[in-house]
Design an enzyme around this catalytic site. Structure first.
Site, PDB file in Angstrom:
ATOM      1  N   ASP A  67     -86.684 -14.755  38.930  1.00 45.00           N
ATOM      2  CA  ASP A  67     -85.597 -14.548  37.974  1.00 45.00           C
ATOM      3  C   ASP A  67     -85.071 -15.865  37.412  1.00 45.00           C
ATOM      4  O   ASP A  67     -84.755 -15.967  36.222  1.00 45.00           O
ATOM      5  CB  ASP A  67     -84.456 -13.778  38.637  1.00 45.00           C
ATOM      6  CG  ASP A  67     -84.819 -12.327  38.908  1.00 45.00           C
ATOM      7  OD1 ASP A  67     -85.755 -11.824  38.270  1.00 45.00           O
ATOM      8  OD2 ASP A  67     -84.171 -11.703  39.768  1.00 45.00           O
ATOM      9  N   ARG A  72     -83.924 -19.381  32.920  1.00 52.14           N
ATOM     10  CA  ARG A  72     -83.959 -20.723  32.319  1.00 52.14           C
ATOM     11  C   ARG A  72     -84.759 -20.720  31.020  1.00 52.14           C
ATOM     12  O   ARG A  72     -84.397 -21.390  30.047  1.00 52.14           O
ATOM     13  CB  ARG A  72     -84.545 -21.729  33.310  1.00 52.14           C
ATOM     14  CG  ARG A  72     -83.581 -22.166  34.402  1.00 52.14           C
ATOM     15  CD  ARG A  72     -84.133 -23.317  35.214  1.00 52.14           C
ATOM     16  NE  ARG A  72     -85.276 -22.918  36.026  1.00 52.14           N
ATOM     17  CZ  ARG A  72     -85.188 -22.388  37.231  1.00 52.14           C
ATOM     18  NH1 ARG A  72     -83.991 -22.177  37.778  1.00 52.14           N
ATOM     19  NH2 ARG A  72     -86.269 -22.071  37.922  1.00 52.14           N
ATOM     20  N   ASP A 139     -75.460 -12.774  33.137  1.00 51.83           N
ATOM     21  CA  ASP A 139     -74.011 -12.723  33.355  1.00 51.83           C
ATOM     22  C   ASP A 139     -73.368 -14.089  33.185  1.00 51.83           C
ATOM     23  O   ASP A 139     -74.033 -15.125  33.185  1.00 51.83           O
ATOM     24  CB  ASP A 139     -73.686 -12.168  34.751  1.00 51.83           C
ATOM     25  CG  ASP A 139     -74.397 -12.911  35.878  1.00 51.83           C
ATOM     26  OD1 ASP A 139     -74.515 -14.142  35.802  1.00 51.83           O
ATOM     27  OD2 ASP A 139     -74.845 -12.255  36.842  1.00 51.83           O
ATOM     28  N   ALA A 175     -78.788  -5.682  32.176  1.00 51.81           N
ATOM     29  CA  ALA A 175     -79.811  -6.319  33.012  1.00 51.81           C
ATOM     30  C   ALA A 175     -79.185  -7.075  34.170  1.00 51.81           C
ATOM     31  O   ALA A 175     -79.751  -7.131  35.267  1.00 51.81           O
ATOM     32  CB  ALA A 175     -80.665  -7.258  32.167  1.00 51.81           C
ATOM     33  N   ALA A 179     -77.173  -8.170  39.667  1.00 50.22           N
ATOM     34  CA  ALA A 179     -77.053  -9.542  40.164  1.00 50.22           C
ATOM     35  C   ALA A 179     -75.657  -9.768  40.757  1.00 50.22           C
ATOM     36  O   ALA A 179     -75.218  -9.014  41.611  1.00 50.22           O
ATOM     37  CB  ALA A 179     -77.370 -10.522  39.033  1.00 50.22           C
ATOM     38  N   TYR A 180     -74.953 -10.782  40.290  1.00 53.25           N
ATOM     39  CA  TYR A 180     -73.659 -11.159  40.860  1.00 53.25           C
ATOM     40  C   TYR A 180     -72.663 -10.004  40.799  1.00 53.25           C
ATOM     41  O   TYR A 180     -71.896  -9.761  41.735  1.00 53.25           O
ATOM     42  CB  TYR A 180     -73.129 -12.371  40.103  1.00 53.25           C
ATOM     43  CG  TYR A 180     -72.024 -13.151  40.774  1.00 53.25           C
ATOM     44  CD1 TYR A 180     -71.432 -12.721  41.962  1.00 53.25           C
ATOM     45  CD2 TYR A 180     -71.564 -14.338  40.214  1.00 53.25           C
ATOM     46  CE1 TYR A 180     -70.428 -13.449  42.564  1.00 53.25           C
ATOM     47  CE2 TYR A 180     -70.553 -15.079  40.804  1.00 53.25           C
ATOM     48  CZ  TYR A 180     -69.987 -14.627  41.978  1.00 53.25           C
ATOM     49  OH  TYR A 180     -68.988 -15.354  42.568  1.00 53.25           O
ATOM     50  N   SER A 181     -72.663  -9.267  39.711  1.00 49.68           N
ATOM     51  CA  SER A 181     -71.741  -8.142  39.564  1.00 49.68           C
ATOM     52  C   SER A 181     -71.909  -7.131  40.693  1.00 49.68           C
ATOM     53  O   SER A 181     -70.926  -6.623  41.245  1.00 49.68           O
ATOM     54  CB  SER A 181     -71.954  -7.461  38.209  1.00 49.68           C
ATOM     55  OG  SER A 181     -71.177  -6.286  38.095  1.00 49.68           O
ATOM     56  N   SER A 183     -73.047  -7.690  43.713  1.00 45.21           N
ATOM     57  CA  SER A 183     -72.517  -8.280  44.941  1.00 45.21           C
ATOM     58  C   SER A 183     -70.999  -8.188  44.997  1.00 45.21           C
ATOM     59  O   SER A 183     -70.415  -8.124  46.080  1.00 45.21           O
ATOM     60  CB  SER A 183     -72.937  -9.752  45.041  1.00 45.21           C
ATOM     61  OG  SER A 183     -74.339  -9.879  45.090  1.00 45.21           O
ATOM     62  N   GLN A 237     -77.209 -20.990  35.792  1.00 49.37           N
ATOM     63  CA  GLN A 237     -77.934 -22.199  35.391  1.00 49.37           C
ATOM     64  C   GLN A 237     -77.018 -23.262  34.801  1.00 49.37           C
ATOM     65  O   GLN A 237     -77.146 -24.434  35.111  1.00 49.37           O
ATOM     66  CB  GLN A 237     -79.028 -21.841  34.369  1.00 49.37           C
ATOM     67  CG  GLN A 237     -79.952 -20.719  34.793  1.00 49.37           C
ATOM     68  CD  GLN A 237     -80.743 -21.041  36.046  1.00 49.37           C
ATOM     69  OE1 GLN A 237     -81.185 -22.174  36.244  1.00 49.37           O
ATOM     70  NE2 GLN A 237     -80.927 -20.053  36.910  1.00 49.37           N
TER      71      GLN A 237
END
EC number: 2.7.1.23
Length: 280
Positions: A67, A72, A139, A175, A179-181, A183, A237
């Site tokens: 990912d 990137r 995100d 998408a 991810a962070y959301s 968690s 990033q």
């Protein structure tokens, strides 16, 4: 389909290099010109012409990695017209990459012959104090720095949606919902939906929950004048500091990203949970 195919490969990964060599072998045997991105530094791929995803991407690009490699690549693309991407998983999780390395050659043949479904993913332009910084794919998180409390106000199209005293907020795309959301307690959004998810992170206001808003919304995150300094993280990033009273605006970016999908909708949730369990 004709024309050169570009190759972006995860760095410092023996697995990614091995997969990339298989891809190159198949492309050469198929009579397709191979271009290698300027960031690729494997000696085994050094004999091919170079390109830059940020300046002169070819019409088709194969990304081999995880990912992080893919995100990137999209950030480097900026707001240029998207080439058609094929994604091959050669990282640990790779939620966003649908081709497994054992099927790379077979799917590459499908890619070259047009046997796939093209999916266009929206991106969102992130402004920091009015200055455009990047177009996010997954995100943007606005969080506390040095383990201190974040105090932020979140607006949707100018209307106040949340006042958060806690660790901050994550603004995610469909998408990025895994991810962070996720968690932070946010929902998994079906990939066929086109929305934005606002997820508060550990708020003192225990009643606060994630909010799902239309993809065309303009989201504003304002650091309270009483807040500690904050950090703005775009797709994991790019990182920027945000002072008290500072403002982050997020709105739809004009150019989406085109990705060739092969079995994306088949057994989607089974594959999703399998990859989630890989964290165990």
């Amino acid at each position: 389909m004709s024309g050169a195919v570009g190759l972006v490969v995860k760095r410092r990964s023996g697995i990614a290099e091995d997969v990339a060599r298989l891809v190159v072998k198949e492309l050469v045997e198929s009579g397709v010109e191979v271009l290698v991105d300027e960031t690729v530094d494997y000696p085994s791929l050094s004999g091919f012409p170079r390109f830059s995803i940020s300046r002169d991407p070819p019409g088709r690009v194969v990304v081999v990695g995880g990912d992080g490699t893919l995100l990137r690549t999209f950030l480097r693309l900026g707001e240029r017209e998207s080439p058609l991407f094929m994604t091959i998983k050669a990282g640990k999780k790779g939620f966003l990459l649908d081709v497994e390395r054992y099927e790379a050659v077979e799917r590459l043949r499908d890619f070259l012959e047009g046997r796939f479904r093209e999916v266009v993913y929206p991106r969102y332009r992130v402004y920091l104090e009015g200055e455009a910084r990047a177009c996010m794919f997954n995100d943007t998180a606005v969080t506390a720095n040095n383990a201190k409390m974040a105090r932020v106000h979140v607006f949707v199209d100018g209307d106040l949606a949340m006042n958060i005293d806690g660790d901050g907020v994550v603004v995610s795309t469909t998408a990025g919902s895994t991810a962070y959301s996720l968690s932070g307690g946010g929902p998994i959004i079906d990939p066929r939906l086109d929305v934005i998810v606002l997820t508060p992170l550990n708020p003192v206001q225990l009643f606060l929950r994630s909010i799902v808003v239309p993809s065309g919304s303009r989201v504003t995150v304002e650091a309270s004048v009483y807040s500690n300094p904050l950090v703005v993280n775009i797709d994991g990033q790019y990182v920027y500091e945000l002072e008290p009273g500072g403002i982050v605006d997020i709105e739809r970016c004009g150019s989406g990203v085109r990705i060739a999908r092969f079995r994306w909708w088949e057994d989607y949730y089974e594959r999703l949970y399998t990859r989630l369990l890989a964290y165990w």
